[in-house]
Design an enzyme around this catalytic site. Structure first.
Site, PDB file in Angstrom:
ATOM      1  CB  SER A 197      18.877 -65.947  12.494  1.00  0.00           C
ATOM      2  OG  SER A 197      19.100 -66.461  11.194  1.00  0.00           O
ATOM      3  CE1 TYR A 236      22.021 -61.820  11.270  1.00  0.00           C
ATOM      4  CE2 TYR A 236      21.880 -64.113  10.555  1.00  0.00           C
ATOM      5  CZ  TYR A 236      21.268 -62.938  10.960  1.00  0.00           C
ATOM      6  OH  TYR A 236      19.896 -62.881  11.033  1.00  0.00           O
TER       7      TYR A 236
END
Length: 256
Positions: free
Chosen positions: A147, A160
């Site tokens: 990401s 995350y």
């Protein structure tokens, strides 16, 4: 030239592929000729996803297996099942992931560990099992889905961010150990992608305006934007690409 990107006859496992990005990537690999194995933990959703995809391809091109990617025993058993029942696993896409939004001062340790386990440890567990079979054959492709949060940070998503940063370096660690055996391990780092799971963010006028302003391409990404790079990394066209993280973010990470 097209032969470089032809995946005909190759078996690919995409974790977390019963919907969203994972489903789109599995379909892209199948479109390129691969035989795909879908994965998820919700057996009913996975069964429906596999049936829907299988309707668009010849018999035997779409399979599915439900297992928990955070369970080392289940990962080993499931990779072995693919090898024995579908064919030699040549492509692994570690896509499974979850999100948990809460300020760090309020973050429960169990939620921290749950996100790290799903978003990082799972790639190690499934990747290791895949590599056990790929290494003796002298070839294989592992693609980790990172990401932009591998490089950037935002409030309230600390687990995350930590997981995706770790996944970028896990990609390098896999390369350091397995590249000499003929494996290519790389990652793609999507920016903000419009899916059913991000629809609430798209609908948030303030957040949507921030995304459009922050992204030089001035739009959200689509799952189709990820398909080409992943097929390339799964193909012979990337045989000398190793340990890299390809940012697919409309330019978000190169501007301030």
């Amino acid at each position: 030239m097209s032969a470089l990107f032809d995946l005909t006859g190759r078996v690919a496992l995409v974790t977390g592929s019963s919907r969203g990005i994972g489903s789109a990537l599995a379909r892209a690999l199948a479109d390129a000729g691969a035989t795909v194995v879908l994965n998820g933990v919700n057996e009913e959703r996975l069964k429906d996803a596999a049936a829907a995809m299988a309707a668009d391809f010849p018999p035997g091109r779409v399979h599915s297996i439900a297992f928990d990617v955070t369970d080392d025993v289940a990962a080993a058993r499931s990779v072995r099942w693919i090898e024995e029942n579908v064919g030699p696993l040549e492509i692994l896409v570690n896509n499974a992931g979850i999100q948990h939004r809460v300020p760090m001062l309020d973050l429960d340790v169990a939620d921290w560990e749950r996100v790290l386990s799903t978003d990082l440890t799972s790639a190690f567990l499934v990747g290791r099992e895949a590599a056990r079979h790929m290494i003796p054959r002298g070839h294989g492709k592992i693609i980790n889905i990172c990401s932009v949060q591998a490089d950037l940070a935002r409030p309230t998503i600390a687990p995350y961010i930590a997981a995706k940063g770790g996944l970028r370096n896990l990609t390098r660690a896999m390369t350091a150990e397995w590249a000499a055996s003929g494996l290519q391990i790389n990652a793609v780092a999507p920016g903000y992608i419009h899916t059913e799971m991000t629809q609430n963010l798209v609908d948030d006028e303030e957040f949507n305006a921030w995304i459009l302003g922050r992204t030089p391409a001035h739009r959200w990404g689509t799952v189709e934007d990820l398909a080409g790079p992943v097929v390339w990394l799964a193909s012979d066209g990337s045989n000398f690409v190793n340990g890299q993280t390809i940012f697919i973010d409309g330019g978000m990470t190169v501007v301030v």
